[in-house]
Design a protein around this motif. Structure first.
Motif, PDB file in Angstrom:
ATOM      1  N   GLU A 252      14.603  11.754   0.925  1.00  0.00           N
ATOM      2  CA  GLU A 252      15.805  12.270   1.579  1.00  0.00           C
ATOM      3  C   GLU A 252      16.551  13.282   0.720  1.00  0.00           C
ATOM      4  N   THR A 253      16.296  13.263  -0.597  1.00  0.00           N
ATOM      5  CA  THR A 253      16.954  14.214  -1.491  1.00  0.00           C
ATOM      6  C   THR A 253      15.925  14.819  -2.434  1.00  0.00           C
ATOM      7  N   GLN A 254      16.274  15.974  -3.008  1.00  0.00           N
ATOM      8  CA  GLN A 254      15.383  16.632  -3.957  1.00  0.00           C
ATOM      9  C   GLN A 254      15.173  15.766  -5.195  1.00  0.00           C
ATOM     10  N   SER A 255      16.220  15.077  -5.622  1.00  0.00           N
ATOM     11  CA  SER A 255      16.098  14.204  -6.787  1.00  0.00           C
ATOM     12  C   SER A 255      15.078  13.095  -6.545  1.00  0.00           C
ATOM     13  N   GLU A 256      15.133  12.483  -5.366  1.00  0.00           N
ATOM     14  CA  GLU A 256      14.182  11.428  -5.036  1.00  0.00           C
ATOM     15  C   GLU A 256      12.770  11.988  -4.907  1.00  0.00           C
ATOM     16  N   LEU A 257      12.646  13.208  -4.393  1.00  0.00           N
ATOM     17  CA  LEU A 257      11.339  13.836  -4.285  1.00  0.00           C
ATOM     18  C   LEU A 257      10.740  14.063  -5.670  1.00  0.00           C
ATOM     19  N   GLU A 258      11.578  14.513  -6.607  1.00  0.00           N
ATOM     20  CA  GLU A 258      11.096  14.713  -7.974  1.00  0.00           C
ATOM     21  C   GLU A 258      10.665  13.395  -8.600  1.00  0.00           C
ATOM     22  N   ASP A 259      11.346  12.319  -8.266  1.00  0.00           N
ATOM     23  CA  ASP A 259      10.937  11.001  -8.766  1.00  0.00           C
ATOM     24  C   ASP A 259       9.529  10.659  -8.280  1.00  0.00           C
ATOM     25  N   ARG A 260       9.222  11.005  -7.043  1.00  0.00           N
ATOM     26  CA  ARG A 260       7.877  10.724  -6.518  1.00  0.00           C
ATOM     27  C   ARG A 260       6.819  11.534  -7.279  1.00  0.00           C
ATOM     28  N   PHE A 261       7.099  12.788  -7.517  1.00  0.00           N
ATOM     29  CA  PHE A 261       6.142  13.602  -8.265  1.00  0.00           C
ATOM     30  C   PHE A 261       6.026  13.124  -9.716  1.00  0.00           C
ATOM     31  N   ARG A 262       7.127  12.680 -10.286  1.00  0.00           N
ATOM     32  CA  ARG A 262       7.092  12.167 -11.653  1.00  0.00           C
ATOM     33  C   ARG A 262       6.225  10.917 -11.730  1.00  0.00           C
ATOM     34  N   PHE A 263       6.344  10.050 -10.726  1.00  0.00           N
ATOM     35  CA  PHE A 263       5.504   8.844 -10.693  1.00  0.00           C
ATOM     36  C   PHE A 263       4.030   9.222 -10.560  1.00  0.00           C
ATOM     37  N   TYR A 264       3.746  10.224  -9.727  1.00  0.00           N
ATOM     38  CA  TYR A 264       2.379  10.703  -9.562  1.00  0.00           C
ATOM     39  C   TYR A 264       1.823  11.194 -10.891  1.00  0.00           C
ATOM     40  N   GLU A 265       2.564  12.033 -11.587  1.00  0.00           N
ATOM     41  CA  GLU A 265       2.127  12.554 -12.884  1.00  0.00           C
ATOM     42  C   GLU A 265       1.881  11.418 -13.873  1.00  0.00           C
ATOM     43  N   GLU A 266       2.822  10.494 -13.951  1.00  0.00           N
ATOM     44  CA  GLU A 266       2.705   9.400 -14.919  1.00  0.00           C
ATOM     45  C   GLU A 266       1.505   8.514 -14.624  1.00  0.00           C
ATOM     46  N   PHE A 317       0.380   8.785  -1.875  1.00  0.00           N
ATOM     47  CA  PHE A 317      -0.192   8.380  -3.156  1.00  0.00           C
ATOM     48  C   PHE A 317       0.346   7.034  -3.617  1.00  0.00           C
ATOM     49  N   GLU A 318       1.628   6.797  -3.405  1.00  0.00           N
ATOM     50  CA  GLU A 318       2.280   5.618  -3.969  1.00  0.00           C
ATOM     51  C   GLU A 318       2.156   4.377  -3.087  1.00  0.00           C
ATOM     52  N   ALA A 319       1.334   4.425  -2.060  1.00  0.00           N
ATOM     53  CA  ALA A 319       1.326   3.366  -1.036  1.00  0.00           C
ATOM     54  C   ALA A 319       1.101   1.971  -1.603  1.00  0.00           C
ATOM     55  N   ALA A 320       0.245   1.829  -2.601  1.00  0.00           N
ATOM     56  CA  ALA A 320      -0.059   0.502  -3.145  1.00  0.00           C
ATOM     57  C   ALA A 320       1.085  -0.053  -3.984  1.00  0.00           C
ATOM     58  N   TYR A 321       2.034   0.801  -4.353  1.00  0.00           N
ATOM     59  CA  TYR A 321       3.124   0.390  -5.235  1.00  0.00           C
ATOM     60  C   TYR A 321       4.484   0.361  -4.537  1.00  0.00           C
ATOM     61  N   ASP A 322       4.645   1.218  -3.517  1.00  0.00           N
ATOM     62  CA  ASP A 322       5.970   1.444  -2.947  1.00  0.00           C
ATOM     63  C   ASP A 322       5.793   1.950  -1.504  1.00  0.00           C
ATOM     64  N   ARG A 323       6.320   1.224  -0.530  1.00  0.00           N
ATOM     65  CA  ARG A 323       6.180   1.608   0.871  1.00  0.00           C
ATOM     66  C   ARG A 323       7.376   2.399   1.406  1.00  0.00           C
ATOM     67  N   SER A 324       8.330   2.738   0.562  1.00  0.00           N
ATOM     68  CA  SER A 324       9.545   3.373   1.072  1.00  0.00           C
ATOM     69  C   SER A 324       9.260   4.746   1.685  1.00  0.00           C
ATOM     70  N   GLY A 325       8.331   5.497   1.111  1.00  0.00           N
ATOM     71  CA  GLY A 325       7.988   6.799   1.686  1.00  0.00           C
ATOM     72  C   GLY A 325       7.330   6.652   3.047  1.00  0.00           C
ATOM     73  N   ILE A 326       6.457   5.671   3.164  1.00  0.00           N
ATOM     74  CA  ILE A 326       5.809   5.406   4.450  1.00  0.00           C
ATOM     75  C   ILE A 326       6.855   5.009   5.489  1.00  0.00           C
ATOM     76  N   GLU A 327       7.774   4.143   5.094  1.00  0.00           N
ATOM     77  CA  GLU A 327       8.806   3.683   6.031  1.00  0.00           C
ATOM     78  C   GLU A 327       9.704   4.837   6.471  1.00  0.00           C
ATOM     79  N   LEU A 328      10.028   5.749   5.552  1.00  0.00           N
ATOM     80  CA  LEU A 328      10.837   6.915   5.899  1.00  0.00           C
ATOM     81  C   LEU A 328      10.083   7.818   6.874  1.00  0.00           C
TER      82      LEU A 328
END
Length: 339
Positions: A252-266, A317-328
């Motif tokens: 919903e926000t750019q900050s949250e989007l960056e968190d998703r990409f940061r998790f992907y990188e990590e 990408f994060e589906a196995a760890y976090d369903r919030s993106g799917i739910e959104l």
């Protein structure tokens, strides 16, 4: 618009950090979540043996074993692979496997098929890496074997690449004729790839579904090439459902989007992917049409719908760890596109 979704199986480094003895529970739990809902019409896995964007020692579960397992634990969703590599298994054998899984599932299998491309994986498993001409020739002959075994119960072919003599497929798949105008009876056929001279011609001859690059410019161009092949062959272009795959990064926000990409990188880093590969992979992901806020993704997919896209296969990408993106995505994107 219709929607499918990939179940994480490790190939995209999407099970990193989950113990191997817990990975089936993670995959099956998500599959059952999708099965119990009504957002996603189908669930999908990849047909690969080694991880991307580089081979590692992280898990990559085998596609058709997962098909059989998920067929037994779900009830509603359709089951596909995007896409099975024709040369990894003898096509007569694969037709038999798919027919059996179709029975286990109660008639819910989708056959995704392609010529294959992952050279390192081919060579690692002893398949060599034939020329594009040979790989496409195998695809064409294999699809013909599928059709004959699923419609007639048997196939005979003395081809350039495959020879079968009264190969039998009993029981035949539960599924009958699919899309209007299709030349294929039995399991619906998804042919993936955008090769303009050969692959899209095979799509025009045999496919119920075309799966091509989903960026707007490429999707529009490949659609017109496919239309021309259909005209040449006397096939109704509109009888082929046009589909594409999308890596979804939603927030919903750019900050949250960056968190998703940061998790992907990590996660890629934790799995042992070299830094240069991480950087290039993340950059490619950021350019995808399904990246941004719900409103931005709706706008992008509506534009593609106007070009003829009617079925989007999504990957979180994060589906196995976090369903919030799917739910959104389920709550804000899908209703706007279905309406």
């Amino acid at each position: 618009m219709r929607f499918g979704i990939f179940v994480p199986q490790g190939w995209r480094m999407d099970l990193v950090g989950i113990d191997p003895d817990q990975q089936w529970d993670a995959m099956n739990g998500l599959a059952r979540y999708f099965d119990e809902g009504d957002t996603f019409e189908s669930i999908w896995v990849f047909d690969h043996f080694h991880t991307v964007p580089a081979p590692t020692e992280e898990a990559t579960h085998e596609a058709w074993s997962l098909m059989a397992g998920l067929a037994a634990t779900t009830n509603r969703v359709r089951l596909g692979q995007m896409c099975t590599c024709m040369s990894y298994r003898n096509p007569a054998y694969l037709a038999k496997v798919a027919a059996t899984v179709d029975h286990i599932s109660g008639g819910r299998v989708e056959m995704g098929i392609g010529a294959g491309w992952y050279e390192q994986e081919w060579r690692a498993y002893g398949y060599g890496f034939p020329s594009a001409k040979e790989r496409l020739g195998r695809l064409r002959e294999g699809v013909q074997i599928f059709r004959d075994m699923w419609t007639n119960g048997r196939a005979t072919l003395d081809g350039d690449y495959y020879q079968v003599d009264e190969a039998r497929c009993y029981p035949r798949p539960l599924q009958g004729t699919t899309a209007p105008g299709s030349k294929l009876n039995g399991i619906p056929m998804w042919i993936a790839g955008g090769g303009e001279k050969v692959t899209l011609k095979i799509v025009a001859q045999y496919a119920d579904y075309a799966n091509v690059d989903g960026t707007p410019e490429v999707f529009a161009h490949k659609s017109e090439v496919l239309r021309k092949h259909c005209e040449d062959l006397g096939r109704d272009f509109d009888s082929i459902t046009r589909t594409a795959d999308y890596n979804v990064f939603i927030a919903e926000t750019q900050s949250e989007l960056e968190d998703r990409f940061r998790f992907y990188e990590e996660t890629l880093r934790k799995g042992g992917i070299p830094e240069a590969r991480i950087e290039s992979n993340v950059a490619a992901m950021r350019r995808g049409p399904a990246v941004g806020t719900p409103e931005q993704i709706v706008e992008a997919l509506k534009g593609l719908a106007g070009m003829g896209l009617s079925y989007a296969i999504t990957n979180f990408f994060e589906a196995a760890y976090d369903r919030s993106g799917i739910e959104l995505f389920e709550s804000q994107v899908v209703p706007a596109l279905r309406g």
